[in-house]
Write an enzyme that holds these catalytic residues in place. Sequence first.
Site: not given
Ligand code: GLN
Length: 548
Positions: A510, A508, A382
Amino acid sequence: MAKYIFVTGGVTSSLGKGIIAASLAKLLQARGLRVTIQKFDPYINVDPGTLNPYEHGECYVTEDGAETDLDLGHYERFLSIYTSQANNVTTGRIYQTVIEQERQGVYLGKTVQVVPHITDEIKRCMRILGESGNYDVVITEIGGTVGDIESLPFVESVRQLQWELPEEDTVVVHLTLIPYLRAAKELKTKPTQHSVRMLSQEGVHPDVIVCRTERSISSDLRKKIALFCNVRQEAVIESLDASTIYEVPLMMMREGLDTIVMKKLHRTGKQEPDLSRWSDFLHKLKNPKQVVSIGLIGKYIELQDAYKSILEAFVHAGAVQETEVQVINLHSEQLNASNIQDQLKGLDGLLVAPGFGHRGVEGKIEAVRYAREQGLPFFGICLGMQMAAIEFARNALDHKKAHSTEMDPQTPDPVIALMEDQKQLQVKGGTMRLGAYPCDLKPGSLAERIYGSTRISERHRHRWEFNNRYLEAFQQAGMQASGVNPGSGLVEVIELKDHPFFIGVQYHPELKSTVENPHPIFVHFIRAALERRNLATSSRPRKEAVES
Ligand code: GLN
C-alpha cells in the site's frame, strides 16, 4: 538554486496542511518544476515509529527505511516521487543531533541554546534537500499550529532563513480556518486575523493565506482578510471542503495558488499546469460504473488514519477500473467462529490488515479461514499474511496450536518466528526490518502474473518472519511461497493454489500505490472481487422469478 516554500497552520489542527502542501507541489510539478516536500514535526519522539496508531495514525515507511509521518504518504501519492529520512524531521531528532554533538565537544565549551544551536540544526535540515541540486522547489510543512510552544523554534528558523536568503527565494503560505456561525449566518475572519497576528509577532509574515471554509468566501470578505492580514487580495485563497482530497489540486489551480507562488519566487515554467492524467483519474473516481464491497479486518478501525495508505490504495485501484470500492470496517476483536459467516456475508473480498500484538488476532484468523474455505478473494498484508500462515498451519496442516512467537512465545509450532538478529535487540525505535528489499517471484505464480515481473522491490516494517521449517509442508498442502528474498531466503509472498485469489505479503504494498501508478496487487484484488460479485449476481435467482 532551490527555492523554499513554507506551509504553516493557524487557528486549529486538522485543516489539511499536508493536502494543501501536496496539492501546491503537484501544481508546480505539473508546470515542469522538480519538487519535493518535507515535514517538520514539533514532538519530542525521534520518529513516529514508536507511536501508537491511535495517537498518530499510520506510520509511513520510506524506501530508505525511515519511519515517518503519514503526510509523507500523501506527498508520494500525489507526486509519484520517493521521499526519504531527510523528508521528515522531528524536534526529537534535532535535539538528539545537537546533544550528541555537545557530548562530542563540537561546541567548544559554549552554552548550547535553542537560538542559535537548535535553530541552526533546524535550518540545516530545512536546506539539505534544496542543496542536493535535485530540486527546483522544496516545500516545508511545519507541523502543529502557530502559537504552540513546541513549534516556536521552527517558526523562528523560518524567520531566520527568510532573512538569510534573497527575498524571491522564499514564500510562506499560511493555512487557517474561516468558521461559519450558523446562528449569525456569517463566515468569521477574526480567528484568521488573530493567527496571522501571532505569526507576525513571531517574525514571519505570510505571503499567501489559504482559507479553509465550508462556505464560499465573497469578494468583500476576501478584501477584508487581505486588508487586515496585510496580503494582496489575490493572495487570499479559498479552500472549500472537498468531496475527495484528490480534488484539491484542481481547486487550488482554479484559485491561482500556483500562479501567485511562481510570481513571488520569480520562477518560470509552463504557462498552465498539465493535469490531464490527474483529471482523468478524478473523473473516473467520481463516476464509477460498478461497485465492490471489501471487508477491512483490523483492530484500529475506529481511527481511519491508522489504515490511511491502504484506504488510498483502494481509491487508486478502484478508479482505474471505474469501480467504487466500499470498504466495510470490521473490528477483529468482535469476530469469532460463531458470528463470522454473518459478519462477512455479502462481501466481495477480504483484506486482513497489518498490526502488532495479540489483541484481535483470533478474529483475524477466523476471517482468513472463512475466505480460504469459501473462495472469497483474500489479501493479507504483513500481520495479515502471518495470520494466513497460522490459519493454514492450524486448519490445513492440523497443527492446532500453531502461532507466532509474538503472541505465544511457547507455541509448539512457531510458524511465524523471530530471526536471530531480531532476538538480540533491546532498543525499540528503528530496529524492525524496515524499508525496501528485493523479492524474487516464482514464474507462473499469481504474484508474478500480478506484477508482470520476476524481480520486485517492496517496503517492509515488521520483526517476525515466516519460519522456513514449515515451508515444505505448506507447499505440499497447496500454499506456496511465491515470493522469496533473494539474499536471505525469507518468504515474502504466500499464495494458495486452488483458490480464485488468495495472497499474503510480508511487505507493505500500500505504501507504493500512487494516483498515477495504482499498486498492481490492489488492482488485481479489486478485479477478483468484481468477478466474484458479478458471478454472485448472475447466479442469484432474479427477483420476479422468485416471486412467481
Ligand atoms: N507484528 C508483526 C511483526 O512485527 C507484523 C507487523 C506489521 O503488520 N507491520 O512482524
